[in-house]
Design an enzyme around this catalytic site. Structure first.
Site, PDB file in Angstrom:
ATOM      1  N   HIS A 195     -20.503  44.642 -46.225  1.00 29.39           N
ATOM      2  CA  HIS A 195     -21.670  44.063 -45.215  1.00 29.39           C
ATOM      3  C   HIS A 195     -21.807  44.764 -44.396  1.00 29.39           C
ATOM      4  O   HIS A 195     -20.215  45.172 -43.794  1.00 29.39           O
ATOM      5  CB  HIS A 195     -21.445  42.727 -45.453  1.00 29.39           C
ATOM      6  CG  HIS A 195     -21.562  41.815 -46.309  1.00 29.39           C
ATOM      7  ND1 HIS A 195     -23.514  41.404 -46.887  1.00 29.39           N
ATOM      8  CD2 HIS A 195     -20.924  40.729 -47.457  1.00 29.39           C
ATOM      9  CE1 HIS A 195     -23.691  41.019 -47.710  1.00 29.39           C
ATOM     10  NE2 HIS A 195     -22.266  40.900 -48.048  1.00 29.39           N
ATOM     11  N   CYS A 227     -25.378  47.544 -44.841  1.00 31.30           N
ATOM     12  CA  CYS A 227     -26.886  46.761 -44.318  1.00 31.30           C
ATOM     13  C   CYS A 227     -26.429  47.890 -43.063  1.00 31.30           C
ATOM     14  O   CYS A 227     -25.471  47.682 -42.536  1.00 31.30           O
ATOM     15  CB  CYS A 227     -26.806  46.048 -43.008  1.00 31.30           C
ATOM     16  SG  CYS A 227     -26.704  44.365 -45.134  1.00 31.30           S
TER      17      CYS A 227
END
Lengths: 526, 413
Positions: free
Chosen positions: B162, B204
């Protein structure tokens, strides 16, 4: 011509006696036993034994055949006399399954070693844990001085050689209760075997089935000891064991098992370098039918006589399996648990059952990390007599014959409590201690802080009546939740403080330094 | 007329011979072509999964998919550093123990029987990662946890987890920023720990992570640009979690069709990215990378392929003892070595037993080693040069002569 022949034979004779001579032996065996609650206990045992005779006293072994070089070099480099490393997952249910074939059943990783006494013992222990962590793909490097202890009564060296000076070796013990065990630990373990997983009993070691079991424990016991005074003869032994408790009832609701169903593999013969390769079946239940038939139940199946395939099958003629209602309790069993509530303090209790007719001496070992501050003065002993059910608070000296206690030093070493207890016949003895929980610094918490911290198993060492070896009983590991801070608070504080200061400073600065002046606007000339 | 004819003939033939000789490669050029264009001799891969917990199964599956690809294309376990922040294959929640799948069809088990995880669980921290990259590890660190690359290593660094704008989260507790990463790569460059590097990141806003790199020879690619999230590809409803991320899925789509002999280039890999299918815009940063992407083979980074070229000529081997040329004669060295040992032995005061042991070991070693061969060297003479001229050269020479004759005769006519 004859003189040259005589000289040559003398030279060869002298050569043979003066060169390094090593005799190696490899034995493998598998024991399968159907337990009373329908589960299957499979115990793999691989032993490599090397007898080295070296003319130079105290020299190390350089030529490796069946004995794996990594283990030999590790033992010799870090001056380890004896090393025991165990990887376990699951709980061994002493109440239902009795005593395990291999003693160490504490969840996680357990490592203990007897090392030569020198000033560098602690450095060598650290190097040993790091090397083993690289070798077995486990994070054994976390066994540092905050976890390592030196037990005095438990974990005695099993080598009974009288030539070794036993006052020259030191014991180091460490365990990681939260270490996971998976295929990456099994693979290097298999690579230590002479035949790897290609032939012999190790063919059955299928990771997909072993890690799908109720309990599995994989261990390495390595030894390097001198067999005579000047150490010209050295014995090196490596024993690798794998114990699994598999559950055929879970898949088919019948306790029938076969090698093909349980391991998804069959045996194809012995390992070619093995001296003995056998499969033993311990049959407790006479209703079970074993195929292929065994001529001699004590000797089991000899894999050296198997040339194509061997699939062992045991079947019962019942429709489905009914669980036994009455567990078979062992002579000594123990249960350890936390008491109390809240995040400030708590209590630790251990309950030991002695179902023997006579009093039994037992050694209790426990190692509690430094973040639980134990108070030794709160130690209480309560004895419940099994027959009468009467509970009495005993004087400590009656039950506790000897005690070794090492208090913890914050962030430096754990608490170690070792007691020699004399358990009365047919009794339940409970030891209880109080502790305070430490409020850790926020960087000392683990990434998954809300899970809590694991406490390693306590170990009871006892010599059962009618047995000539000591057994070790492991309690469950425990999970303690320490007061956990809100980890987003530093961010919140910084944001809030900066906002306040910006607003406060900004406003005050403006008030103090901003002055309003009237500017006359010139009227535009039409 | 004859004089001018001869002059033209000589000039043409000399020019033509030089021209034709230029076509057949000299020995030096042939040897140069043996080594790959990038100049790397070994490959390393650093594969990092930074996410913990069961619901981040797909990050572990991403990393293990790249591990499998890299191993399949030839990089051995000793050259791969695999960091997995959590154990999902033997997780009690895993319905299929000891397996990790990257596809809901569950055909391929990524975990297999031979996986080596170097850093696992709580060991996957920013500090350990940077120490491993820069080589500043504690002296006790075992060899499998060290990145032992040198200045001729091509390193593939793959990270997943992440992340966000210029940061990547490690295990829910700490972050590594794009500046930290850039500085680590610069340390690697200064310590000559890589020849070329491919940095691949699937998180991301991944493209922001490589925006701050400033060291040469680094090619970077990320899964999504600033302000965009990267999405998982699909879920396995039996496991209950997503099993692979979109960017990695499409990378694997391309890489699964490649084997060690493949000549496909990185440009083709990057051209295969379809932002509509991946659901984000992958980025490529190649300004620090010297070679053009259509000349960089995929196996330069993902595999461990040595370039082999077949020669047209055979190299005849002759026995070392038959070789008259003494400078390369192995038996001569053996003789010299034996003499040295004899002298040393006579000079020192060794015990009888040790002498005998030593003599025995030397004799056994000699028996094993000395079956040597030398390559027969070519004799450099004019006749051999004439013989080595190819047919085209001969034909060209004759054509030049004839042409020259025709021209001069038409000129003089």
């Amino acid at each position: 011509m004859y003189t040259s022949f005589i000289i040559l034979s003398i030279v060869l004779f002298v050569n043979n006696n003066l060169s390094v001579w090593a005799k190696e032996q490899f034995n493998e065996d598998l024991t399968l036993r159907s337990l009373s609650d329908g589960k299957l206990l499979a115990h793999f045992n691989f032993t490599t034994h090397v007898d080295v005779i070296n003319p130079v006293p105290g020299a190390s072994l350089h030529h490796y055949g069946l004995f794996p070089k990594v283990i030999g070099q590790v033992l010799q480099e870090y001056q380890v006399r004896e090393m025991h490393l165990t990887f376990t997952q699951g709980r061994w249910k002493y109440d239902e399954w009795g005593y395990p074939p291999e003693q160490s059943t504490g969840t996680g990783v357990e490592l203990w070693a007897w090392m030569e006494n020198s000033t560098r013992v602690d450095n060598q222990w650290k190097s040993l844990t790091n090397t083993l962590s690289g070798l077995f793909c486990a994070s054994l490097n976390f066994i540092d001085e905050t976890i390592t202890t030196e037990p005095t009564l438990s974990f005695q060296s099993s080598s009974s050689s009288s030539f070794e000076k036993n006052n020259n070796i030191l014991l180091r013990y460490g365990s990681l209760p939260h270490e996971s065990v998976c295929t990456e630990n099994l693979t290097p373990w298999i690579k230590l075997l002479p035949c790897k997983a290609k032939s012999g009993i190790a063919e059955l070691l299928n990771a997909h089935k072993i890690y799908n079991s109720n309990f599995h424990s994989m261990s390495i016991h390595a030894k390097s000891i001198c067999a005579n005074d000047d150490c010209t003869r050295r014995i090196m032994e490596l024993k690798q064991t794998e114990t699994s408790v598999l559950d055929p009832v879970r898949e088919t609701s019948r306790r029938d098992w076969s090698l093909k169903e349980v391991f998804d593999r069959v045996l194809h013969g012995a390992c070619p370098v093995a001296d003995n390769s056998r499969v033993h079946i311990i049959q407790d239940d006479s209703n079970a039918k074993l195929s292929p038939e065994l001529n001699n139940p004590l000797k089991g199946y000899d894999l050296k006589e198997v040339h194509d395939e061997l699939d062992i099958r045991m079947t019962w003629s019942e429709n489905s399996f009914h669980y036994p209602l009455e567990p078979a309790y062992p002579i000594i069993s123990a249960n350890r648990y936390f008491t109390g509530y809240g995040q400030e303090r708590g209590g630790l209790e251990i309950t030991i059952h002695n179902r023997n007719d006579k009093a039994l001496p037992v050694i209790y070992y426990d190692s509690i990390p430094w973040y639980l501050k134990l108070y030794l003065h709160t130690l209480q002993v309560i004895v419940i007599d099994e027959k009468t059910g009467q509970q009495q608070l005993k004087e400590k000296g009656d039950i506790i014959r000897d005690m070794y206690y090492q208090p913890a030093i914050d962030r430096s070493r754990p608490t170690m409590l070792e007691c020699q207890l004399l358990l009365p016949a047919k009794s339940i003895v409970t030891l209880s201690l109080d502790f305070d929980k430490v409020f850790l610094k926020y960087t000392e918490h683990r990434p998954d802080a809300n899970r809590g911290f694991d406490i390693g198993s306590a170990v009871l060492t006892a010599q059962l009546p009618n047995e000539n070896h000591t057994i070790r009983v492991y309690t469950d590991t425990l999970l303690v939740s320490l007061p956990t801070p809100d980890f987003s608070m530093p961010y919140n504080v910084i944001t809030l403080t900066c906002t306040v200061i910006a607003l406060f400073f900004g406003s005050v600065f403006n008030l103090l330094t901003r002055s309003f002046q009237i500017i006359k606007e010139e009227k535009e000339v039409k | 007329m004859l004089k001018s004819f001869f002059y033209t003939l000589i000039a043409w033939s000399v020019l033509f011979t030089f021209y034709v000789n230029g076509f057949s490669p000299s020995k030096e050029e042939q040897i140069e072509g043996f080594f790959s264009q990038s100049g790397h001799t070994n490959n390393w891969a650093v594969l990092v999964c930074t996410s913990r917990f069961w619901f981040n199964y797909r990050h572990v599956a991403n990393t293990l998919s790249m591990y499998r690809t890299v191993k399949r294309l030839g990089i051995p376990d000793s050259n791969i550093i695999l960091m997995l922040a959590d154990d999902v294959s033997c997780n009690p929640r895993n319905k299929y123990p000891a397996t990790v799948y990257n596809n809901a069809a569950r055909i391929l088990d990524l975990y297999g029987d031979n996986v080596e995880v170097d850093y696992r669980g709580y060991e996957v921290t920013v500090e350990n990662f940077i120490r491993m990259l820069t080589g500043r590890v504690s002296p006790d660190t075992p060899r499998s946890k060290r990145l032992l690359s040198d200045d001729r290593s091509n390193v593939l660094i793959y990270m997943t987890g992440h992340g966000g704008d210029e940061f990547l989260k490690f295990q829910d507790a700490e972050e590594i920023s794009a500046y930290d990463l850039a500085d680590s790569f610069e340390q690697m460059w200064e310590k000559k720990r890589y020849n070329e590097m491919l940095f691949m990141i699937d998180t991301c806003q991944a493209n922001t992570m490589y925006s701050k790199i400033y060291s040469p020879n680094i090619l970077a690619t990320g899964s999504s640009k600033l302000g965009e999230s990267s999405y998982s590809h699909h879920t396995d409803h039996d496991l209950g979690v997503a099993v692979i991320d979109g960017y990695t899925y499409y990378n694997l789509d391309f890489l699964e069709k490649i084997d060690m002999t493949s000549d496909k280039t990185l440009k083709e890999l990057f051209d295969s990215y379809d932002p509509a299918k991946i659901a984000s815009h992958p980025g490529i940063r190649s300004d620090l990378f010297k070679r053009p992407l259509d000349q960089v083979k995929v196996t330069d980074f993902f595999g461990n392929v040595q370039s082999i070229e077949l020669t047209r000529e055979r190299y005849p081997l002759i026995g070392a003892d038959d070789d008259d040329n003494n400078e390369m004669n192995v038996s001569l060295y053996k003789y010299i070595y034996q003499n040295i040992i004899e002298e040393e032995r006579n000079a020192s005061t060794l015990h009888l037993e040790e002498e005998l042991v030593e003599k025995e070991t030397i004799q056994s070693e000699q028996k094993q080693q000395f079956r040597a061969f030398n390559v027969k060297r070519e004799e450099k003479s004019f006749i051999h040069w004439i013989q080595s001229l190819s047919l085209t050269a001969l034909f060209g020479f004759i054509a030049t002569v004839a042409f020259g004759f025709i021209i001069t005769s038409s000129m003089s006519a």
